[in-house]
Scaffold this active site. Structure first.
Site, PDB file in Angstrom:
ATOM      1  N   LYS A   1     -23.091  29.944   7.986  1.00  0.00           N
ATOM      2  CA  LYS A   1     -21.787  30.528   7.245  1.00  0.00           C
ATOM      3  C   LYS A   1     -22.061  31.579   6.202  1.00  0.00           C
ATOM      4  O   LYS A   1     -21.421  32.484   6.197  1.00  0.00           O
ATOM      5  CB  LYS A   1     -21.068  29.353   6.774  1.00  0.00           C
ATOM      6  CG  LYS A   1     -20.330  28.624   7.751  1.00  0.00           C
ATOM      7  CD  LYS A   1     -19.148  27.819   7.323  1.00  0.00           C
ATOM      8  CE  LYS A   1     -18.464  27.272   8.439  1.00  0.00           C
ATOM      9  NZ  LYS A   1     -17.077  26.375   8.013  1.00  0.00           N
TER      10      LYS A   1
ATOM     11  N   LYS B   1     -21.855  27.192  19.658  1.00  0.00           N
ATOM     12  CA  LYS B   1     -20.874  25.992  19.825  1.00  0.00           C
ATOM     13  C   LYS B   1     -19.482  26.596  19.635  1.00  0.00           C
ATOM     14  O   LYS B   1     -19.153  27.482  19.120  1.00  0.00           O
ATOM     15  CB  LYS B   1     -21.173  25.153  18.762  1.00  0.00           C
ATOM     16  CG  LYS B   1     -20.535  25.291  17.263  1.00  0.00           C
ATOM     17  CD  LYS B   1     -20.628  24.198  16.253  1.00  0.00           C
ATOM     18  CE  LYS B   1     -20.357  24.810  14.659  1.00  0.00           C
ATOM     19  NZ  LYS B   1     -20.311  24.004  13.821  1.00  0.00           N
TER      20      LYS B   1
ATOM     21  N   LYS C   1     -13.711  26.925  15.493  1.00  0.00           N
ATOM     22  CA  LYS C   1     -12.485  27.518  15.049  1.00  0.00           C
ATOM     23  C   LYS C   1     -12.432  28.912  14.759  1.00  0.00           C
ATOM     24  O   LYS C   1     -11.652  29.841  14.878  1.00  0.00           O
ATOM     25  CB  LYS C   1     -12.241  26.801  13.723  1.00  0.00           C
ATOM     26  CG  LYS C   1     -11.627  25.238  14.208  1.00  0.00           C
ATOM     27  CD  LYS C   1     -11.139  24.399  12.845  1.00  0.00           C
ATOM     28  CE  LYS C   1     -10.906  23.195  13.061  1.00  0.00           C
ATOM     29  NZ  LYS C   1     -11.296  22.288  12.201  1.00  0.00           N
TER      30      LYS C   1
HETATM   31  P1  AMP Z   1     -14.442  21.272  12.009  1.00  0.00           P
HETATM   32  O1  AMP Z   1     -13.693  21.802  12.873  1.00  0.00           O
HETATM   33  O2  AMP Z   1     -15.637  21.839  11.547  1.00  0.00           O
HETATM   34  O3  AMP Z   1     -13.587  20.686  10.888  1.00  0.00           O
HETATM   35  O4  AMP Z   1     -15.252  19.880  12.702  1.00  0.00           O
HETATM   36  C1  AMP Z   1     -14.324  18.713  12.690  1.00  0.00           C
HETATM   37  C2  AMP Z   1     -14.997  17.624  13.733  1.00  0.00           C
HETATM   38  O5  AMP Z   1     -15.223  18.017  14.975  1.00  0.00           O
HETATM   39  C3  AMP Z   1     -16.203  17.128  13.246  1.00  0.00           C
HETATM   40  O6  AMP Z   1     -16.762  15.904  13.639  1.00  0.00           O
HETATM   41  C4  AMP Z   1     -17.360  18.092  14.115  1.00  0.00           C
HETATM   42  O7  AMP Z   1     -18.639  17.736  14.341  1.00  0.00           O
HETATM   43  C5  AMP Z   1     -16.441  18.376  15.404  1.00  0.00           C
HETATM   44  N1  AMP Z   1     -16.638  19.378  16.251  1.00  0.00           N
HETATM   45  C6  AMP Z   1     -16.458  20.715  15.780  1.00  0.00           C
HETATM   46  N2  AMP Z   1     -16.852  21.640  16.685  1.00  0.00           N
HETATM   47  C7  AMP Z   1     -17.205  20.777  17.641  1.00  0.00           C
HETATM   48  C8  AMP Z   1     -17.788  21.105  18.950  1.00  0.00           C
HETATM   49  N3  AMP Z   1     -18.040  22.321  19.343  1.00  0.00           N
HETATM   50  N4  AMP Z   1     -18.302  20.417  19.795  1.00  0.00           N
HETATM   51  C9  AMP Z   1     -18.225  18.976  19.239  1.00  0.00           C
HETATM   52  N5  AMP Z   1     -17.817  18.621  18.457  1.00  0.00           N
HETATM   53  C10 AMP Z   1     -17.274  19.379  17.510  1.00  0.00           C
END
Ligand code: AMP
Ligand code: TRP
Length: 338
Positions: free
Chosen positions: A118, A201, A204
């Site tokens: 990031k 991956k 968002k």
């Molecule tokens: P975040 O969007 O970074 O706040 O992630 C929230 C939750 O979603 C965390 O447990 C991440 O590990 C999971 N997560 C985010 N992106 C992915 C993805 N591409 N595949 C699987 N899990 C994800």
């Protein structure tokens, strides 16, 4: 020193930075719902303090926080059974994070993959919060003495750091106060990849909306994004192992398995040899069938934001009854005059 035993307790968080997506659903939300069904206390958090480590428009942040709360509920989190809370409502998170800023070492933080990704080449311009982010995450978890944290694969390193912080605190102060939390990374979709690039991956913050399926996308948009997902010209092989060098195809098979609650082997038994002309429409139908009810329920909940705010206020009250005594005891251990 004898190992203290900690009552099992589950905590996890998601950032309200918009664009809640299929990766969040399969890697996190669905797993949370599984935990809620077990005989264990569960706390789920919209981590708004984490979100502002990169710039968020204030009005968008408030909207995304409510929308994320709606996403939790629409996915099956029951705010009576689980504690559903936004992070900034429980000041103990930020208070414990300061203590952990003084426990964690610069070197530990500098090794975090998410920080390196990031901050990129311009670390000088990144916020101090982005660097300290994992200490706040450790505080989220440990202010509840959480023992299990369901997350996607990308968060494993942060949970390991949480264990390092707990171990160093316990060691430095000669106590057995914080548990060594277990990451729980389960299912066929612990790392859902971008629909445009199977080596990245799903995220968002990807500028391409076509790279992800948002939980706010309507059925047509979901189907279109899957039809247009990047693939290669070969049909699916018979064996899952033969997908090793085909990241885009493998990703779609993983998504299919996770959405249908089948193992990847079962998916291959059914779809092995299929052209994408057959597989993609089947996946699109499955995704629409599974996601549309969630999308619709989110939209319904968002029509009554005052009700969401009431749920979150109640969640904060319940969360503080756990967090406040743990913070208080931490201060006492550290030597703060109370
Ligand atoms: P975040 O969007 O970074 O706040 O992630 C929230 C939750 O979603 C965390 O447990 C991440 O590990 C999971 N997560 C985010 N992106 C992915 C993805 N591409 N595949 C699987 N899990 C994800
Ligand atoms: N860092 C996590 C992410 O970006 C979100 C998060 C913050 C979290 N605090 C947490 C996840 C505590 C699990 C437990 O995905």
């Amino acid at each position: 020193m004898a190992e203290a035993s900690f009552t099992p307790r589950v905590f996890s968080g998601i950032q309200p930075s918009g664009n809640l997506h299929l990766g969040n659903y399969l890697g996190a939300l669905r797993r949370f719902v599984d935990w809620q069904a077990r005989d264990v206390e569960t706390i789920f958090c919209m981590v708004d303090l984490h979100a502002i480590t990169v710039w968020q428009e204030p009005a968008d942040l408030a909207h995304s926080t409510r929308e994320l709360a709606a996403g939790f509920i629409a996915s099956g989190i029951d705010p009576e059974r689980s504690i559903l809370v936004n992070q900034s409502r429980v000041p103990e998170h930020a208070q414990l994070a300061w203590i952990f800023n003084c426990v964690a070492r610069m070197g530990w933080m500098g090794r975090m993959t998410q920080w390196k990704d990031k901050a990129g080449k311009n670390a000088e311009a990144a916020s101090l919060g982005l660097f300290a982010y994992p200490a706040l995450m450790a505080a989220d978890i440990l202010t509840y003495h959480a023992t299990h944290v369901p997350v996607g694969e990308d968060q494993k390193q942060h949970i390991e750091l949480t264990r390092d912080i707990a171990a160093k605190f316990n060691h430095d102060y000669g106590v057995d106060f914080f548990p060594l939390t277990e990451p729980v990374i389960e299912g066929a979709a612990t790392r859902v990849m971008s629909l445009r690039d199977g080596t990245k991956k799903m995220s968002k913050s990807d500028p391409s909306d076509a790279s992800r399926i948002n939980l706010t996308d309507d059925a047509d948009t979901i189907a279109k994004k899957i039809r247009k997902a990047k693939t290669d010209p070969e049909p699916l092989p018979e064996a899952y192992e033969d997908l090793t060098d085909r990241p885009e195809a493998r990703n779609l098979v993983n998504i299919y398995a996770a959405l249908s609650d089948l193992s990847v082997e079962e998916v291959m038994a059914d779809m092995g040899g299929a052209q994408f002309g057959r597989f993609k429409p089947a996946l699109a139908d499955l995704a629409v069938e599974k996601l549309s009810p969630i999308t619709e329920e989110m939209a319904r909940l968002m029509r009554d934001p005052a009700e969401i705010d009431r749920v979150l206020a109640r969640g904060a009250e319940r969360a503080r009854t756990i967090a406040a005594p743990i913070l208080d005891e931490t201060y006492r251990i550290v030597g703060m005059v109370r």
